[in-house]
Design an enzyme around this catalytic site. Sequence first.
Site, short mmCIF file in Angstrom:
data_model
loop_
_atom_site.label_atom_id
_atom_site.label_comp_id
_atom_site.label_asym_id
_atom_site.label_seq_id
_atom_site.Cartn_x
_atom_site.Cartn_y
_atom_site.Cartn_z
N SER A 1 0.80 -1.61 0.09
CA SER A 1 0.15 -0.20 0.46
C SER A 1 1.56 1.11 0.06
O SER A 1 2.23 1.06 -0.16
CB SER A 1 -0.85 -0.63 1.13
OG SER A 1 -1.54 0.75 1.11
N LEU A 2 0.38 2.49 0.28
CA LEU A 2 0.97 3.70 -0.44
C LEU A 2 0.52 4.83 1.39
O LEU A 2 -0.41 4.81 1.86
CB LEU A 2 0.67 4.31 -1.41
CG LEU A 2 1.46 4.12 -3.15
CD1 LEU A 2 0.90 4.43 -3.72
CD2 LEU A 2 2.69 4.06 -2.60
N GLU B 1 2.89 9.67 -11.49
CA GLU B 1 1.95 9.02 -12.17
C GLU B 1 0.30 9.60 -11.40
O GLU B 1 1.00 9.58 -9.90
CB GLU B 1 1.77 7.46 -11.94
CG GLU B 1 3.63 7.06 -12.64
CD GLU B 1 3.32 5.26 -12.30
OE1 GLU B 1 2.17 4.93 -12.28
OE2 GLU B 1 4.12 5.17 -12.79
N ARG C 1 -5.92 -7.86 -4.74
CA ARG C 1 -4.50 -7.61 -4.24
C ARG C 1 -5.05 -8.22 -2.66
O ARG C 1 -4.73 -9.01 -2.12
CB ARG C 1 -4.74 -6.40 -3.55
CG ARG C 1 -3.53 -6.20 -3.01
CD ARG C 1 -3.41 -4.48 -2.64
NE ARG C 1 -4.59 -3.73 -2.06
CZ ARG C 1 -4.90 -2.69 -1.59
NH1 ARG C 1 -3.30 -1.91 -1.54
NH2 ARG C 1 -5.72 -2.21 -0.67
N GLU D 1 -3.89 -0.57 -12.64
CA GLU D 1 -5.34 -0.78 -11.40
C GLU D 1 -6.38 -1.09 -12.35
O GLU D 1 -6.02 -0.25 -13.38
CB GLU D 1 -5.49 0.92 -11.24
CG GLU D 1 -6.07 1.27 -10.28
CD GLU D 1 -6.06 1.26 -8.45
OE1 GLU D 1 -5.02 0.39 -8.87
OE2 GLU D 1 -6.78 1.23 -8.18
N LYS E 1 -2.58 12.88 -1.75
CA LYS E 1 -3.74 12.94 -1.62
C LYS E 1 -4.06 14.39 -2.16
O LYS E 1 -4.00 15.14 -1.79
CB LYS E 1 -3.89 12.59 -0.50
CG LYS E 1 -3.39 10.94 -0.21
CD LYS E 1 -4.15 9.60 -1.48
CE LYS E 1 -5.89 9.86 -1.27
NZ LYS E 1 -5.86 7.98 -0.72
S1 IVH Z 1 2.76 2.21 -7.35
C1 IVH Z 1 4.16 -0.26 -3.47
N1 IVH Z 1 0.82 3.16 -8.91
O1 IVH Z 1 -2.69 2.40 -5.27
C2 IVH Z 1 2.98 0.52 -4.29
N2 IVH Z 1 -0.55 2.33 -7.35
O2 IVH Z 1 -2.44 3.41 -2.18
C3 IVH Z 1 2.47 0.41 -5.93
N3 IVH Z 1 -2.80 2.63 -7.93
O3 IVH Z 1 -2.48 -0.81 -4.41
C4 IVH Z 1 1.53 0.95 -5.51
N4 IVH Z 1 -2.71 4.21 -9.59
O4 IVH Z 1 -4.06 -0.06 -6.28
C5 IVH Z 1 0.81 2.61 -8.10
N5 IVH Z 1 -0.27 4.94 -10.61
C6 IVH Z 1 -0.11 4.18 -9.46
C7 IVH Z 1 -1.47 3.96 -8.97
C8 IVH Z 1 -1.72 2.77 -7.93
C9 IVH Z 1 -3.78 3.37 -8.67
C10 IVH Z 1 -3.36 2.19 -6.25
C11 IVH Z 1 -2.74 0.69 -6.46
C12 IVH Z 1 -2.07 0.55 -4.86
C13 IVH Z 1 -2.98 1.41 -4.40
C14 IVH Z 1 -2.38 2.27 -2.78
#
Ligand code: IVH
Length: 720
Positions: free
Chosen positions: A92-93, A123, A146, A182, A333
């Site tokens: 997650s982030l 991105e 996921r 996604e 965010k």
């Molecule tokens: S990178 C380790 N890039 O956001 C992080 N995630 O809150 C890998 N998401 O699980 C994610 N757009 O489902 C990344 N351009 C993007 C994204 C993205 C949507 C979603 C994804 C992830 C979630 C994390």
Amino acid sequence: MSTPRASGDAEQITARDRVEQLRAEILRHNHLYHAQNSPEISDADFDALFAELQRLEADFPELASSDSPTQTVGAPPGRTFAVVEHRRRMLSLGNAFDAEELRGWQQRAADLLDREEWAFVTEPKIDGLAIALVYERGRLVQAATRGDGRAGEDVTANLRAIEAVPNELEGDPPPLFEVRGEVYMPKAGFDAMNAEIALANEERLAEGRAALTLYANPRNAAAGSVRQKDASVTATRPLNIGIYQLGWCDEAITPDTHWETLGWLSEFGFLTTPEAARHDDIDNALTACERWTERRDTQAFEMDGVVVKVDDLGLQADLGIVGREPRWAIAWKFPPQEASTVVERILVNVGRTGTINPYARLRPVRVGGVQVTNATLHNLDDIHRKDIREGDTVVIRRAGEVIPQVVRPVLERRPESSVPWTMPATCPVCGFDTVRDADDAMHYCSNRSCPAILQRSLEHFASRGAMDIRGLGERQIALLLQLELVHDAADIYTLPGKREVLGRIPSLGQKVKRGGEEMYEAGKRIENLLGAIEASKSRGLAYLLVGLGIRHVGGENATLLAEEFGSLDAILLAPREALADVDGVGPIIAQSIVDWAMDGEHWSLVHRLQAAGVEDEIQRTDEEPVETPLEGNRFVLTGRFAEMTRPEAEARLKSLGAGVGSSVSKNTTALFAGDAAGSKRKKAEALGLPIWDEDRLVTVLQDPSLVSVWLTEAEPSEAI
Ligand code: IVH
């Protein structure tokens, strides 16, 4: 402030209770969101619960637990699909809500890496659901959700049914690897799909079957579409994918940076996240995030932020992971566009066609950076379908500039005394009965002379999409109606004859002092208004037709009708079939025009508009060529003219084929300068443009051919 460690047992007991309560709540909401696709609270409220739990766990480490939702992600996989263990955890982030937090993140990374600067990639953070796709010898062999990050659901058949997901790769991909991305539903597809469900529901209800629930947002719709047991249903859903990461790859042939990886993946036919960008340092990455915040609504899909990633994959590895979040990426965010608040009252206003429009008066709340106090509720059916009541806590959403919508009530917080809302039996403005129209589910005021209808119709007539009379807005119209200076749209054209009376109205006139006495008289504001009224006469048939406010007649079909029939009389006298035959018009609009034209009062309005000189015929350039001797010339007007108003002069120049601009540039043919011309005159002088006075303006309107004579005259003097 005392430290939490030093505080007494009592505080710890309450903290423990709260932590447990929060964990249970978060797990429940997680389940509703991920497994049921039916969240009860807004994302922002969820984030707040989550942040509170994180804070408590940090303050009271003895309460930490490995099965806390802060340590796992999402909800465990549901029961209907086979379980797939992820070879590498899906993470997650962490979030950054402002510049300081983003810089704080970069600074912590800088301390760990012991270097100051490096490149980033930004991105869009697409609001959909994360999917891991495994390809073996160029073929899609497994797709998984996921889930909780460690194991997800096997949705291979469903993903194979999505056109945007390649089943077979192009080029020379590695033999075995996984990509992550996604899956999302574009906004337009989401709206269309919900509209289809609503239509199907009409049939179902008629047959006594239960209605299908509409999807609350594109994210839930994407998740619901992917988690269909029947993949052929998934195939019909408007889904797309943005690939954002290489999950793992057995061969060490992969690029060294994230940026190159995206390019590399797209060579195999993957659609990578749109509008990704690479930045040399955190300042530029931050600027990109701020730009995105301003244009978040410009994408075809919903974004809930921007992902900022360290570009160099070696640095990513050095930074590693903490808990469930990588240190090498963070989500910027946006301020939330959903929030929950309380419906204090459900009120109604009266629309232009007499519709009684319900809306919610809300306890003020900030949504997407804007304070919101009202939200539309469309009609009674909609209120009953969503089951929204006064006193309810509701989730509201703002999308772009659009008026906020009430998404759903939070049933658990409904007061016991609550009762379903009913439509008032009488119009709140005139007290006449309200009646329901079976055709369009709307309630109407039964009084066709309801003052509210008049006010709204005049606002519509003067609006930009119709006659575009600047300076004649809601407030001015209310005033003119109240003073009985106008009674319908045609009366607007009598206002130029009432200059003096208008001047004496304090909010319209100009304050002057005469013999020690203060009074009001016609000034610039009124001149502008009267000029705009004059100019609106040549707005054209299509806009006039829109301005009349005939139900269902809008910009596009009005243009088609104008082009087909050529004049207002021809349209209003046309048989229904002839109207319906016009491409893009159809029987409903045709009927509505016929109904409108059946009304004698409407004809008297039309005649008075015609008598006032409002253009009601199309200016056909192909059939009867209108002379446009000034074509190719572009004029700018500035200052005050004695003989006519500026809008009038502009309209007349335009009717002779000239372009009229609002600012002087080197493409301007000449500047017409009246009295008190200011900065435009200076600019024209600086550019060496011809500057002509009012005499020339009047002359040119009579004899346009003089323009070319004056222009050639001007040259020698300019050359000096
Ligand atoms: S990178 C380790 N890039 O956001 C992080 N995630 O809150 C890998 N998401 O699980 C994610 N757009 O489902 C990344 N351009 C993007 C994204 C993205 C949507 C979603 C994804 C992830 C979630 C994390």
